[in-house]
Design an enzyme around this catalytic site. Structure first.
Site, PDB file in Angstrom:
ATOM      1  N   HIS A 162       0.818  -1.227   0.000  1.00  0.00           N
ATOM      2  CA  HIS A 162       0.000   0.000   0.000  1.00  0.00           C
ATOM      3  C   HIS A 162       0.850   1.275   0.000  1.00  0.00           C
ATOM      4  O   HIS A 162       0.291   2.369  -0.133  1.00  0.00           O
ATOM      5  CB  HIS A 162      -0.941   0.023   1.210  1.00  0.00           C
ATOM      6  CG  HIS A 162      -1.943  -1.086   1.226  1.00  0.00           C
ATOM      7  ND1 HIS A 162      -2.880  -1.248   0.220  1.00  0.00           N
ATOM      8  CD2 HIS A 162      -2.156  -2.099   2.110  1.00  0.00           C
ATOM      9  CE1 HIS A 162      -3.619  -2.320   0.497  1.00  0.00           C
ATOM     10  NE2 HIS A 162      -3.208  -2.854   1.624  1.00  0.00           N
ATOM     11  N   ASP A 196      -2.181 -10.743  -2.172  1.00  0.00           N
ATOM     12  CA  ASP A 196      -2.754 -10.279  -0.896  1.00  0.00           C
ATOM     13  C   ASP A 196      -4.241  -9.978  -1.121  1.00  0.00           C
ATOM     14  O   ASP A 196      -4.647  -9.635  -2.237  1.00  0.00           O
ATOM     15  CB  ASP A 196      -2.014  -9.016  -0.454  1.00  0.00           C
ATOM     16  CG  ASP A 196      -2.463  -8.498   0.907  1.00  0.00           C
ATOM     17  OD1 ASP A 196      -1.795  -8.805   1.901  1.00  0.00           O
ATOM     18  OD2 ASP A 196      -3.491  -7.783   0.960  1.00  0.00           O
ATOM     19  N   HIS A 198      -5.875  -7.461  -0.303  1.00  0.00           N
ATOM     20  CA  HIS A 198      -6.113  -6.055  -0.645  1.00  0.00           C
ATOM     21  C   HIS A 198      -5.378  -5.662  -1.926  1.00  0.00           C
ATOM     22  O   HIS A 198      -4.311  -6.200  -2.233  1.00  0.00           O
ATOM     23  CB  HIS A 198      -5.632  -5.157   0.500  1.00  0.00           C
ATOM     24  CG  HIS A 198      -6.279  -5.459   1.819  1.00  0.00           C
ATOM     25  ND1 HIS A 198      -5.708  -6.303   2.759  1.00  0.00           N
ATOM     26  CD2 HIS A 198      -7.461  -5.042   2.338  1.00  0.00           C
ATOM     27  CE1 HIS A 198      -6.502  -6.385   3.819  1.00  0.00           C
ATOM     28  NE2 HIS A 198      -7.579  -5.640   3.596  1.00  0.00           N
TER      29      HIS A 198
END
Ligand code: Q9C
Ligand code: ZN
Length: 343
Positions: A162, A196, A198
């Protein structure tokens, strides 16, 4: 059977925040915590562990803005010196219009939201050292691949996918997988496969206009899943990177069968890319029992994912991202590795 080289470093434990804020609520203990490393390590069944070597600033600065790196180096000390509490969590985030002005706050407390995009990424005294160590761990794993090893695993935390060129968030400070991928472009085209739960908005942004690195991600549909504003199927890259970004958002409740079909499609894209090496952002927050992921995968699915990755025949660096159910991390990692190393 290809052996796996595992790189890890105890300094990860210096990033140990007592709480975070999720959906406006204080959460304690935090999801992304030091015990994850021991839980994952139990899945390695005694593989020997390599210590990272120091790679200095250059590979980190090939991904992240120098001003962001400088900020994280002393932000916590400055926050504390200004009277901030023991955990640095910003509460004010600049609107796009304010950001365009480039005007940062002279207040170390007020300015904390300039570089961070959420309240779930607490910073404490040891966070910077831990995040730098995570980058060296991933780079050392990448070195092993560059030196001819078929498979290396960077057992890292905090995670990274992220974190983007000039921001951090989503439990991530720096982006070790992106740093490793960019380093590996010295040996040819690179593909990043992100499994992952996300969407790896940070990795996507790092390589958005980059024609050397393909980014392909399977993740919870941002219509309902964090990071909400990124991860849609129409995000395909720009400029030289146009067509080198592929998102496969999947609905809440996705199980093994639908997931593995999407994974085959993702891997076909990777195979067509003509990569010299592969970086896999590994998350086990796709597991049915994960406390924050929305998929329903079983342990057996990871072995299938591993086997499909192995079929590509590419030198592969695995970089650990998320996965928060401590009780299943070890066996899910073992399952993935079983698929990657058929007996
Ligand atoms: N309202 C990784 O798995 N917060 N990061 C979710 C939802 C952040 C996940 C809050 C989740 C970050 C590496
Ligand atoms: Zn995740």
């Amino acid at each position: 059977m290809p052996t796996i080289e595992v790189v890890t470093d105890d300094r990860h434990a210096l990033h140990d925040p007592p709480h975070e804020v999720n959906t406006g609520r204080p959460v304690s203990p935090v999801w992304e915590r030091p015990a994850r490393v021991a839980a994952l390590g139990s899945g390695l069944r005694g593989a020997s562990l390599l210590a990272p070597t120091e790679h200095g600033d250059a590979p980190l600065l090939a991904v992240h803005d120098a001003a962001m790196v400088r900020f994280l180096a002393d932000a916590y000390d400055r926050w504390r010196a200004s009277g901030g509490p023991a955990v640095m969590i910003p509460d004010t985030f600049p609107l796009a219009r304010w950001r365009t002005s480039g005007r940062r706050s002279p207040s170390p407390i007020g300015n904390a939201g300039w570089w961070c995009f959420d309240t779930a990424t607490p910073v404490v005294a040891g966070s910077y050292v831990a995040a730098r160590a995570a980058v060296d761990v991933a780079l050392t794993a990448a070195d092993r691949i560059a030196d001819g090893a078929p498979l290396a695993y960077a057992l890292t935390r905090p995670p990274g996918h992220h974190a983007g060129p000039s921001y951090y968030g989503g439990f991530c400070l720096f982006n070790p997988a992106a740093v490793a991928a960019r380093r590996l472009t010295e040996g040819g085209r690179v593909a990043v496969l992100d499994v992952d739960y996300h969407h790896g908005n940070g990795t996507q942004d790092v390589f958005w206009a980059d024609g050397d690195v393909l980014y392909v991600s399977l993740h919870g549909d941002p219509a309902s899943a964090f990071p909400y504003f990124s991860g849609f199927a129409d995000e395909v890259g720009e400029g030289r990177g146009r067509g080198a970004n592929r998102n496969l958002p999947l609905p809440p409740g996705t199980g093994d069968e639908e997931y593995l079909a999407a994974c085959e499609s993702a891997l076909a894209t990777v195979a067509a890319w003509g990569a010299a090496s592969l970086v896999v952002s590994v998350g086990f927050d796709t597991f049915a029992d994960d406390p924050i992921g929305g998929f329903e995968l079983t342990t057996a699915a990871y072995e299938q994912v591993g086997a499909s990755i192995a079929e590509l025949g590419l030198p592969t660096v695995l970089v650990q991202e998320g996965g928060y159910d401590l009780g299943s991390l070890g066996r899910n990692l073992a399952s993935l590795l079983d698929g990657l190393r058929p007996e």
